[in-house]
Write a protein that holds these residues in place. Structure first.
Motif, PDB file in Angstrom:
ATOM      1  N   VAL A 205      10.626   1.454  -8.596  1.00 63.16           N
ATOM      2  CA  VAL A 205      10.826   2.224  -7.370  1.00 63.16           C
ATOM      3  C   VAL A 205      11.557   1.379  -6.336  1.00 63.16           C
ATOM      4  N   GLN A 206      12.175   2.050  -5.369  1.00 59.32           N
ATOM      5  CA  GLN A 206      12.883   1.376  -4.293  1.00 59.32           C
ATOM      6  C   GLN A 206      12.053   1.465  -3.024  1.00 59.32           C
ATOM      7  N   LEU A 207      11.919   0.310  -2.378  1.00 57.53           N
ATOM      8  CA  LEU A 207      11.155   0.204  -1.140  1.00 57.53           C
ATOM      9  C   LEU A 207      12.053   0.529   0.049  1.00 57.53           C
ATOM     10  N   HIS A 208      11.554   1.347   0.974  1.00 54.68           N
ATOM     11  CA  HIS A 208      12.234   1.591   2.249  1.00 54.68           C
ATOM     12  C   HIS A 208      11.761   0.504   3.216  1.00 54.68           C
TER      13      HIS A 208
ATOM     14  N   GLY B 199      11.474   7.174  -5.648  1.00 58.24           N
ATOM     15  CA  GLY B 199      11.316   7.125  -7.093  1.00 58.24           C
ATOM     16  C   GLY B 199       9.869   7.373  -7.488  1.00 58.24           C
ATOM     17  N   GLU B 200       9.680   7.650  -8.768  1.00 56.33           N
ATOM     18  CA  GLU B 200       8.347   7.920  -9.314  1.00 56.33           C
ATOM     19  C   GLU B 200       7.830   6.646  -9.976  1.00 56.33           C
TER      20      GLU B 200
ATOM     21  N   VAL C  47       0.876  -1.166   0.000  1.00 56.91           N
ATOM     22  CA  VAL C  47       0.000   0.000   0.000  1.00 56.91           C
ATOM     23  C   VAL C  47       0.914   1.216   0.000  1.00 56.91           C
ATOM     24  N   ILE C  48       0.881   1.943  -1.102  1.00 58.05           N
ATOM     25  CA  ILE C  48       1.679   3.158  -1.290  1.00 58.05           C
ATOM     26  C   ILE C  48       0.685   4.305  -1.388  1.00 58.05           C
ATOM     27  N   LEU C  49       0.825   5.300  -0.517  1.00 61.42           N
ATOM     28  CA  LEU C  49      -0.080   6.444  -0.530  1.00 61.42           C
ATOM     29  C   LEU C  49       0.638   7.678  -1.063  1.00 61.42           C
ATOM     30  N   ASP C  50      -0.109   8.526  -1.771  1.00 63.01           N
ATOM     31  CA  ASP C  50       0.466   9.795  -2.219  1.00 63.01           C
ATOM     32  C   ASP C  50       0.203  10.864  -1.161  1.00 63.01           C
ATOM     33  N   ASP C  51       0.630  12.097  -1.424  1.00 65.77           N
ATOM     34  CA  ASP C  51       0.482  13.159  -0.423  1.00 65.77           C
ATOM     35  C   ASP C  51      -0.972  13.572  -0.225  1.00 65.77           C
TER      36      ASP C  51
END
Length: 139
Positions: free
Chosen positions: A60-63, A96-97, A14-18
Motif C-alpha cells: 500500500v501507499q502511505l499518504h 490500496g488494499e 495505525v491504519i483504521l478501516d471504515d
C-alpha cells in the motif's frame, strides 16, 4: 542491578478501516499481532521508513502528508527476548488494499478496545491501541 535491556527503535502505523478497526499484522514464525511498520534504515527519516515498510509488507501507499504523530511508546519486544521496543507511531491513511507480503504471514482488523480477538504484542495492546481509542472517543 541488571544491565539495561537493549532497545529496538521502530516506526509503526495505525491504519483504521471504515468500521474503526485497526489493522494488525503477524510475521511468519510468530504468534502475536502488532502494528505494521519496522526499523528505519541508516539515515532514513521515520515517515520515509514507514512509507517503505508499508509498501514492502502490505503493498500500500502511505499518504505521508496526512500522517498524525501519536507519540513514542515503549514495551517489551515479543519477537526478540530480553529486548525492549520503542515505536514512533502515526495514524496514517493509505491507498490500496493491504495484503500480506514479505515477512508478513497474516493480517487482521481488530477493535481498538478489548477484546481484540487476536493475541497482540504488548506495545499494541497496552500503548498504541489505547491511545488511538482515547483520541477516537475524545472527538
Amino acid at each position: 542491578m541488571s544491565a539495561a535491556a537493549a532497545t529496538i527503535h521502530i516506526v509503526a502505523a495505525v491504519i483504521l478501516d471504515d468500521r474503526g478497526r485497526a489493522l494488525v499484522v503477524r510475521k511468519h514464525g510468530t504468534s502475536r499481532f502488532m502494528q505494521p511498520g519496522g526499523k528505519p534504515g541508516p539515515g532514513e527519516a521515520p515517515l520515509q521508513a514507514l512509507t517503505r515498510e508499508l509498501d514492502e509488507e502490505l503493498g500500500v501507499q502511505l499518504h505521508a502528508a496526512s500522517a498524525i504523530a501519536l507519540g513514542s511508546f515503549e514495551d517489551w519486544a515479543v519477537n526478540e527476548p530480553g529486548h525492549r521496543v520503542q515505536a514512533q507511531a502515526w495514524r496514517v491513511w493509505i491507498e490500496g488494499e493491504p495484503c500480506a507480503r514479505a515477512e508478513i504471514a497474516e493480517l487482521a482488523w481488530v477493535p481498538l478496545q478489548p477484546p481484540h480477538g487476536r493475541p497482540l504484542a504488548p506495545l499494541s495492546e497496552h500503548h498504541i491501541l489505547p491511545t488511538v481509542a482515547a483520541l477516537a472517543t475524545a472527538r
